[in-house]
Scaffold this active site. Sequence first.
Site, short mmCIF file in Angstrom:
data_model
loop_
_atom_site.label_atom_id
_atom_site.label_comp_id
_atom_site.label_asym_id
_atom_site.label_seq_id
_atom_site.Cartn_x
_atom_site.Cartn_y
_atom_site.Cartn_z
N LYS A 18 0.85 -1.20 0.00
CA LYS A 18 0.00 0.00 0.00
C LYS A 18 0.89 1.26 0.00
O LYS A 18 1.99 1.23 -0.55
CB LYS A 18 -0.97 -0.05 1.17
CG LYS A 18 -1.74 -1.38 1.21
CD LYS A 18 -2.89 -1.41 2.15
CE LYS A 18 -3.56 -2.78 2.08
NZ LYS A 18 -4.75 -2.86 2.93
N HIS A 101 -8.29 -3.31 -6.10
CA HIS A 101 -8.29 -3.41 -4.63
C HIS A 101 -9.45 -2.58 -4.07
O HIS A 101 -9.78 -1.53 -4.60
CB HIS A 101 -6.95 -2.93 -4.08
CG HIS A 101 -6.80 -3.22 -2.63
ND1 HIS A 101 -7.38 -2.44 -1.66
CD2 HIS A 101 -6.18 -4.23 -1.98
CE1 HIS A 101 -7.11 -2.95 -0.48
NE2 HIS A 101 -6.38 -4.05 -0.64
N GLU A 173 -11.02 -10.68 -0.93
CA GLU A 173 -10.69 -9.85 0.23
C GLU A 173 -11.97 -9.22 0.79
O GLU A 173 -12.40 -8.17 0.31
CB GLU A 173 -9.73 -8.73 -0.19
CG GLU A 173 -8.39 -9.23 -0.68
CD GLU A 173 -7.31 -8.19 -0.44
OE1 GLU A 173 -6.31 -8.55 0.18
OE2 GLU A 173 -7.47 -7.04 -0.85
N GLY A 179 -7.22 -4.79 7.16
CA GLY A 179 -6.62 -3.83 8.08
C GLY A 179 -7.33 -3.72 9.42
O GLY A 179 -7.07 -2.81 10.20
P1 PGA Z 1 -4.38 -6.46 5.48
O1 PGA Z 1 -4.59 -5.96 3.97
O2 PGA Z 1 -3.59 -7.73 5.41
O3 PGA Z 1 -3.64 -5.34 6.16
O4 PGA Z 1 -5.74 -6.68 6.06
C1 PGA Z 1 -4.83 -6.89 2.95
C2 PGA Z 1 -5.07 -6.14 1.66
O5 PGA Z 1 -5.73 -5.10 1.67
O6 PGA Z 1 -4.60 -6.57 0.59
#
Ligand code: PGA
Length: 257
Positions: A18, A101, A173, A179
């Site tokens: 990110k 995403h 996801e 997150g």
């Molecule tokens: P995360 O993010 O592992 O921090 O939950 C995953 C992503 O958004 O690809």
Amino acid sequence: NTKEDPDLRKPIIAGNWKMNMTNTEAKKLIGEIIPLVKGADVEVVVCPNLTCLAAAVELTRGTGISVGAQNMHWEPKGAFTGETSVAMLKDIGVTHVIIGHSERRAYFAETDETVNKKVLVALENGLTPIVCVGESLGQREAGKAADVVSHQTAAALKNVPAGKADRVVMAYEPIWAIGTGKTATAQDANEINTVVRETLAWLFGSEIADRVRIQYGGSMNAKNADELMAQPNVDGGLIGGASLKAADFSKIVLFGK
Ligand code: PGA
């Protein structure tokens, strides 16, 4: 079942960094990751910020680690200030690109239609798209997770030629798990990944669908990776927060060991 036939789908673990890590920090992190994942029998991808991609490609050369971008534009070139073309990525040796995403869908007006355009351009140009799909908490609570994900999958892959479909990597996801520290249970992850595979089978036939890798993403970490990766339809992970620490990321890459 890939757990019986690992050659069918080689697991793919990708780190989505990110908007984290300066170029200086990224080079340090890659330097730490390289020795820790040496000899892993999975495909390993790191997806740093645009400003770190060229350095990441140089540093990972010959290590088996691939480098992916977090986004790209579908037009080949032109007056699109701030955007990046597929040729720009390919020219520096990038091989993968995350597309659609949920953060890009939520904050940067990415739609099923733009996701589809980008997927087609990536495939035409030999980049591996990592295509993200996933429901919101409200959609899950309304019992619509499977419908939403199936619809997003079909929309993202519209007009993809069957001959190229097995080069796509899908990433389920759930938005509520990203997150947040809340992970889908391994069973829930497998259930929706199975929906993705069924959608692929409907689009391209089951022989092709069986070859497509489907990742899970959303608070996947060194502790829960083993259980998630043991699911028959979880073929990898798209890792956010835990990909920013070499020790955690490498533990995920070496899942089950
Ligand atoms: P995360 O993010 O592992 O921090 O939950 C995953 C992503 O958004 O690809």
